[in-house]
Design a protein around this motif. Structure first.
Motif, PDB file in Angstrom:
ATOM      1  N   VAL A 297       0.850  -1.185   0.000  1.00 53.45           N
ATOM      2  CA  VAL A 297       0.000   0.000   0.000  1.00 53.45           C
ATOM      3  C   VAL A 297       0.886   1.235   0.000  1.00 53.45           C
ATOM      4  CG1 VAL A 297      -0.238  -0.167   2.521  1.00 53.45           C
ATOM      5  CG2 VAL A 297      -1.880   1.188   1.200  1.00 53.45           C
ATOM      6  N   THR A 298       0.693   2.103  -0.991  1.00 48.47           N
ATOM      7  CA  THR A 298       1.556   3.274  -1.132  1.00 48.47           C
ATOM      8  C   THR A 298       0.778   4.580  -1.211  1.00 48.47           C
ATOM      9  OG1 THR A 298       1.581   3.043  -3.552  1.00 48.47           O
ATOM     10  CG2 THR A 298       3.332   1.911  -2.330  1.00 48.47           C
ATOM     11  N   ARG A 299      -0.555   4.519  -1.105  1.00 53.53           N
ATOM     12  CA  ARG A 299      -1.380   5.738  -1.216  1.00 53.53           C
ATOM     13  C   ARG A 299      -2.363   5.802  -0.048  1.00 53.53           C
ATOM     14  NH1 ARG A 299      -4.467   4.610  -6.496  1.00 53.53           N
ATOM     15  NH2 ARG A 299      -5.368   6.658  -6.066  1.00 53.53           N
ATOM     16  N   PRO A 300      -2.586   7.002   0.518  1.00 58.06           N
ATOM     17  CA  PRO A 300      -3.646   7.136   1.516  1.00 58.06           C
ATOM     18  C   PRO A 300      -4.982   6.701   0.924  1.00 58.06           C
ATOM     19  CG  PRO A 300      -2.255   9.090   1.492  1.00 58.06           C
ATOM     20  CD  PRO A 300      -1.858   8.275   0.307  1.00 58.06           C
ATOM     21  N   PHE A 301      -5.793   5.984   1.714  1.00 57.65           N
ATOM     22  CA  PHE A 301      -7.026   5.445   1.149  1.00 57.65           C
ATOM     23  C   PHE A 301      -8.265   5.717   1.997  1.00 57.65           C
ATOM     24  CE2 PHE A 301      -4.997   2.037   3.627  1.00 57.65           C
ATOM     25  CZ  PHE A 301      -6.032   1.633   4.464  1.00 57.65           C
ATOM     26  N   SER A 302      -8.121   6.459   3.097  1.00 58.06           N
ATOM     27  CA  SER A 302      -9.283   6.685   3.953  1.00 58.06           C
ATOM     28  C   SER A 302     -10.317   7.594   3.306  1.00 58.06           C
ATOM     29  CB  SER A 302      -8.840   7.273   5.303  1.00 58.06           C
ATOM     30  OG  SER A 302      -8.158   8.497   5.127  1.00 58.06           O
ATOM     31  N   VAL A 303      -9.985   8.203   2.163  1.00 54.87           N
ATOM     32  CA  VAL A 303     -10.971   9.028   1.438  1.00 54.87           C
ATOM     33  C   VAL A 303     -11.914   8.161   0.612  1.00 54.87           C
ATOM     34  CG1 VAL A 303      -9.479  11.046   1.325  1.00 54.87           C
ATOM     35  CG2 VAL A 303      -9.357   9.319  -0.494  1.00 54.87           C
ATOM     36  N   GLY A 304     -11.590   6.895   0.417  1.00 56.20           N
ATOM     37  CA  GLY A 304     -12.426   6.025  -0.405  1.00 56.20           C
ATOM     38  C   GLY A 304     -13.781   5.767   0.238  1.00 56.20           C
ATOM     39  N   GLU A 305     -14.827   5.888  -0.539  1.00 56.81           N
ATOM     40  CA  GLU A 305     -16.171   5.690   0.004  1.00 56.81           C
ATOM     41  C   GLU A 305     -17.061   4.840  -0.889  1.00 56.81           C
ATOM     42  OE1 GLU A 305     -17.572   9.646   0.567  1.00 56.81           O
ATOM     43  OE2 GLU A 305     -17.825  10.061  -1.581  1.00 56.81           O
TER      44      GLU A 305
ATOM     45  N   TYR B  17      -5.780  -9.121  11.366  1.00 56.94           N
ATOM     46  CA  TYR B  17      -4.364  -9.222  10.997  1.00 56.94           C
ATOM     47  C   TYR B  17      -4.203  -8.896   9.524  1.00 56.94           C
ATOM     48  CZ  TYR B  17      -0.305 -11.439   8.938  1.00 56.94           C
ATOM     49  OH  TYR B  17       0.817 -11.663   8.183  1.00 56.94           O
ATOM     50  N   ALA B  18      -3.118  -8.205   9.181  1.00 54.12           N
ATOM     51  CA  ALA B  18      -2.719  -7.997   7.784  1.00 54.12           C
ATOM     52  C   ALA B  18      -1.202  -7.956   7.725  1.00 54.12           C
ATOM     53  CB  ALA B  18      -3.312  -6.711   7.222  1.00 54.12           C
ATOM     54  N   HIS B  19      -0.658  -8.315   6.568  1.00 48.75           N
ATOM     55  CA  HIS B  19       0.790  -8.262   6.370  1.00 48.75           C
ATOM     56  C   HIS B  19       1.152  -6.945   5.702  1.00 48.75           C
ATOM     57  CE1 HIS B  19       4.887  -9.301   5.552  1.00 48.75           C
ATOM     58  NE2 HIS B  19       4.710  -9.081   4.263  1.00 48.75           N
ATOM     59  N   VAL B  20       2.038  -6.186   6.314  1.00 55.46           N
ATOM     60  CA  VAL B  20       2.481  -4.895   5.775  1.00 55.46           C
ATOM     61  C   VAL B  20       3.747  -5.107   4.957  1.00 55.46           C
ATOM     62  CG1 VAL B  20       3.375  -2.617   6.336  1.00 55.46           C
ATOM     63  CG2 VAL B  20       1.415  -3.527   7.594  1.00 55.46           C
ATOM     64  N   GLU B  21       3.626  -4.959   3.638  1.00 56.26           N
ATOM     65  CA  GLU B  21       4.785  -5.123   2.757  1.00 56.26           C
ATOM     66  C   GLU B  21       5.160  -3.776   2.169  1.00 56.26           C
ATOM     67  OE1 GLU B  21       6.903  -8.240  -0.190  1.00 56.26           O
ATOM     68  OE2 GLU B  21       5.021  -8.690   0.788  1.00 56.26           O
ATOM     69  N   THR B  22       5.571  -2.905   3.052  1.00 57.87           N
ATOM     70  CA  THR B  22       6.127  -1.613   2.683  1.00 57.87           C
ATOM     71  C   THR B  22       6.859  -1.096   3.903  1.00 57.87           C
ATOM     72  OG1 THR B  22       5.639   0.565   1.707  1.00 57.87           O
ATOM     73  CG2 THR B  22       4.094  -0.248   3.374  1.00 57.87           C
ATOM     74  N   ASN B  23       7.479   0.060   3.763  1.00 54.16           N
ATOM     75  CA  ASN B  23       8.084   0.755   4.892  1.00 54.16           C
ATOM     76  C   ASN B  23       7.364   2.080   5.070  1.00 54.16           C
ATOM     77  OD1 ASN B  23      10.614  -0.971   5.483  1.00 54.16           O
ATOM     78  ND2 ASN B  23      10.705  -0.655   3.278  1.00 54.16           N
ATOM     79  N   PHE B  24       7.234   2.522   6.296  1.00 57.91           N
ATOM     80  CA  PHE B  24       6.614   3.804   6.590  1.00 57.91           C
ATOM     81  C   PHE B  24       7.689   4.804   7.000  1.00 57.91           C
ATOM     82  CE2 PHE B  24       3.040   0.873   7.807  1.00 57.91           C
ATOM     83  CZ  PHE B  24       2.234   1.199   6.728  1.00 57.91           C
ATOM     84  N   GLY B  25       7.657   5.978   6.383  1.00 52.08           N
ATOM     85  CA  GLY B  25       8.605   7.006   6.764  1.00 52.08           C
ATOM     86  C   GLY B  25       8.698   8.091   5.713  1.00 52.08           C
ATOM     87  N   GLU B  26       9.401   9.143   6.071  1.00 54.56           N
ATOM     88  CA  GLU B  26       9.742  10.209   5.141  1.00 54.56           C
ATOM     89  C   GLU B  26      11.127   9.898   4.570  1.00 54.56           C
ATOM     90  OE1 GLU B  26       7.619  12.379   4.380  1.00 54.56           O
ATOM     91  OE2 GLU B  26       6.194  12.394   6.045  1.00 54.56           O
ATOM     92  N   TYR B  27      11.318  10.207   3.296  1.00 58.65           N
ATOM     93  CA  TYR B  27      12.607   9.896   2.679  1.00 58.65           C
ATOM     94  C   TYR B  27      13.758  10.585   3.407  1.00 58.65           C
ATOM     95  CZ  TYR B  27      10.120   7.687  -1.174  1.00 58.65           C
ATOM     96  OH  TYR B  27       9.330   6.848  -1.909  1.00 58.65           O
TER      97      TYR B  27
ATOM     98  N   ARG C 210       1.208   8.504   7.007  1.00 54.21           N
ATOM     99  CA  ARG C 210      -0.238   8.618   7.239  1.00 54.21           C
ATOM    100  C   ARG C 210      -0.965   7.333   6.874  1.00 54.21           C
ATOM    101  NH1 ARG C 210      -1.826  13.687   3.727  1.00 54.21           N
ATOM    102  NH2 ARG C 210      -0.311  12.626   2.358  1.00 54.21           N
ATOM    103  N   VAL C 211      -0.391   6.537   5.970  1.00 52.36           N
ATOM    104  CA  VAL C 211      -1.045   5.307   5.540  1.00 52.36           C
ATOM    105  C   VAL C 211      -1.079   4.283   6.668  1.00 52.36           C
ATOM    106  CG1 VAL C 211      -0.985   3.439   3.844  1.00 52.36           C
ATOM    107  CG2 VAL C 211      -0.452   5.766   3.140  1.00 52.36           C
ATOM    108  N   ALA C 212      -0.108   4.322   7.574  1.00 55.98           N
ATOM    109  CA  ALA C 212      -0.167   3.449   8.747  1.00 55.98           C
ATOM    110  C   ALA C 212      -1.420   3.754   9.558  1.00 55.98           C
ATOM    111  CB  ALA C 212       1.084   3.623   9.595  1.00 55.98           C
ATOM    112  N   HIS C 213      -1.751   5.021   9.679  1.00 60.45           N
ATOM    113  CA  HIS C 213      -2.972   5.415  10.378  1.00 60.45           C
ATOM    114  C   HIS C 213      -4.206   4.973   9.593  1.00 60.45           C
ATOM    115  CE1 HIS C 213      -1.029   8.000  13.475  1.00 60.45           C
ATOM    116  NE2 HIS C 213      -0.092   8.103  12.539  1.00 60.45           N
TER     117      HIS C 213
END
Length: 462
Positions: free
Chosen positions: A19-27, A45-55, A76-79
């Motif tokens: 997941v690389t894009r914020p998605f809480s706007v989806g309705e 439970y879900a598997h997170v296959e990315t890293n969270f952070g600012e470059y 923000r995507v972690a949230h």
């Protein structure tokens, strides 16, 4: 699961979140209905296959030379994942070390800030291997997260003397042995001799760090820079690929499972494996089957496998579910915001024109060019357990923006018509899409002795 806690508990299991894009706007109703299913469970439970952070906080990428994505996602995507209902996540995978130790630690920080319990990575091996614990209304839950197929520099290590341990993933290392017939063995050895690559005593190059333990008739054909676990051959009368588990890693991880079984009411083991015995087919590797069953023997209640980005069969072993391949839940590699030099070079782009290359350059990510029939779909599994006993598993199919099946026709596009990208979010599948997801699960599970019935677009295992 402890028999002293007989409360029924419902567990929702979702797949690999690239997941690389914020998605809480989806309705969209098809999207929100999937999230409602996650939220309605006692535990998700879900598997997170990315890293969270600012470059800016992670610095340079830490790997190179592979045809893969480099994942770094807006924190923000972690949230958003927590908002969607995810309670606990595994973090150990082949992308955990994309941005090195800083990426490991930033991901942990942002998961903690979002309220996501997590396991599988840490500042040293003990931290990466320890179970994550989560208090729920229905009891205490534990998660052990482990990864196979990572490079040596990605493994977390213990401290020694004044040297700190290395931050990384909790490893379950494997080795492959390639069984060939006698004529082929002699031919292979002759090729290495003709190439002038020294094989040394018994076929093993005696280099620093090389292990010399070999079975009778086994020989090693090393490539420059390869390690002891690479290119091990055995002369025999047939052809076969055999896998084995590193016994120290196996013992360490089983200790974590046993600890979790003592200290909690429900134990989940998440195993990410990016390696295979030959091609990535529709059957799990033998090392995965052995490890999954050992985990159940040691007290785990649910085993969840992932890493091949495809659904595999479900086995019921000693009354506990082993999910060999949970498949993708978010597939948004194409939206990685920044791609390092190594990514462009590995995919064959002209790096002399580096300033003209952008993240929209194609190809840059695996799984998209062939539009794999299994990349764009999976299912949310609802697992009912009580008193350590499995009640029922319900499989609710999802599609990620493409039609399920060969060709993977685009359903939800992002971007212009010249090369539209795929939305990659999970929508509830229906009709032929749902039928194909469930039929695949039914067929592959039947081969493992599990009966899956389909009723009203939902798969049911009792």
């Amino acid at each position: 699961m402890s028999t002293s806690n007989s409360q029924p508990i419902s567990i929702a299991v979702a797949g690999e979140c690239m997941v690389t894009r914020p998605f809480s706007v989806g309705e969209e109703p098809e999207f929100t209905s999937v999230l409602d299913r996650l939220r309605s469970a006692d535990l998700t439970y879900a598997h997170v296959e990315t890293n969270f952070g600012e470059y800016a906080e992670v610095g340079a990428p830490a790997r190179s030379g592979s045809l893969g994505s480099y994942f770094m996602t807006d924190p923000r995507v972690a949230h958003d994942l927590r908002w969607a209902g995810v309670d606990i996540s595994s973090l150990a995978n082949n992308h955990s070390f994309d941005f090195g130790a800083p990426g490991i630690m930033s991901t942990i920080r942002h998961c903690q800030a979002a309220g996501l319990a997590h396991a599988g990575t840490g500042r040293d091996l003990e931290e990466a291997r320890e179970p994550a614990y989560l208090e729920t209304r229905k009891g205490r839950v534990a998660l052990v997260s482990v990864s196979s197929g990572n490079g040596a520099h990605e493994w977390a290590t213990p401290p020694k003397a004044s040297l700190p341990g290395r931050a990384g993933v909790n490893p379950l290392r494997t080795a492959m042995q390639y069984v060939v017939d006698q004529p082929s063995a002699e031919l292979l050895k002759d090729v290495w001799r003709q190439l002038g690559i020294p094989m040394g005593r018994g076929g093993l190059v005696e280099t620093s760090g090389a292990k010399s333990d070999r079975s009778e008739g086994e020989f090693v054909l090393p490539m420059p820079g390869s390690t002891w676990s690479s290119n091990k051959f055995l002369a025999s009368d047939h052809f076969e690929i055999r896998s084995s588990l590193d016994q120290a890693d196996l013992a360490g991880n089983l200790r974590s499972v046993a600890e979790a079984a003592t200290m909690s009411d429900l134990v989940i083991v998440a195993h990410h494996f990016s390696n295979s015995e030959g091609k990535r087919g529709d059957e799990p590797p033998s090392f995965v089957q052995r490890f999954a069953r050992r985990c159940i023997d040691e007290g785990a209640d649910i085993y969840v496998g992932h890493g091949w980005h495809k659904t595999l069969g479900i086995e019921i072993y000693r009354g506990k579910p082993i999910i060999y391949g949970i498949g993708n839940f978010f597939a948004q590699s194409e939206f990685a915001r920044r791609v390092p030099f190594d990514g462009y070079e590995a995919w064959g782009h002209d790096v002399e024109r580096l300033s003209a290359l952008t993240p929209a350059t194609h190809p840059l990510h695996p799984g998209y060019s062939a539009h794999s029939a299994t990349w764009w779909s999976s299912a949310v599994l609802e697992i009912d357990m009580a008193g350590g006993e499995l009640g029922e598993i319900r499989l609710h199919p999802v599609e990620l923006g493409r039609k399920v099946g060969d060709g993977a026709e685009l359903r939800r596009a992002v971007g212009g018509p010249e090369r539209p990208l795929t939305d990659g979010r999970p929508f509830a599948a229906s009709g032929e899409d749902a039928e194909r997801v469930l039929e695949r699960y039914r067929e592959l599970s039947a081969a493992l002795g599990t009966n899956l019935a389909v009723k009203d677009g939902v798969g049911v295992i009792r």
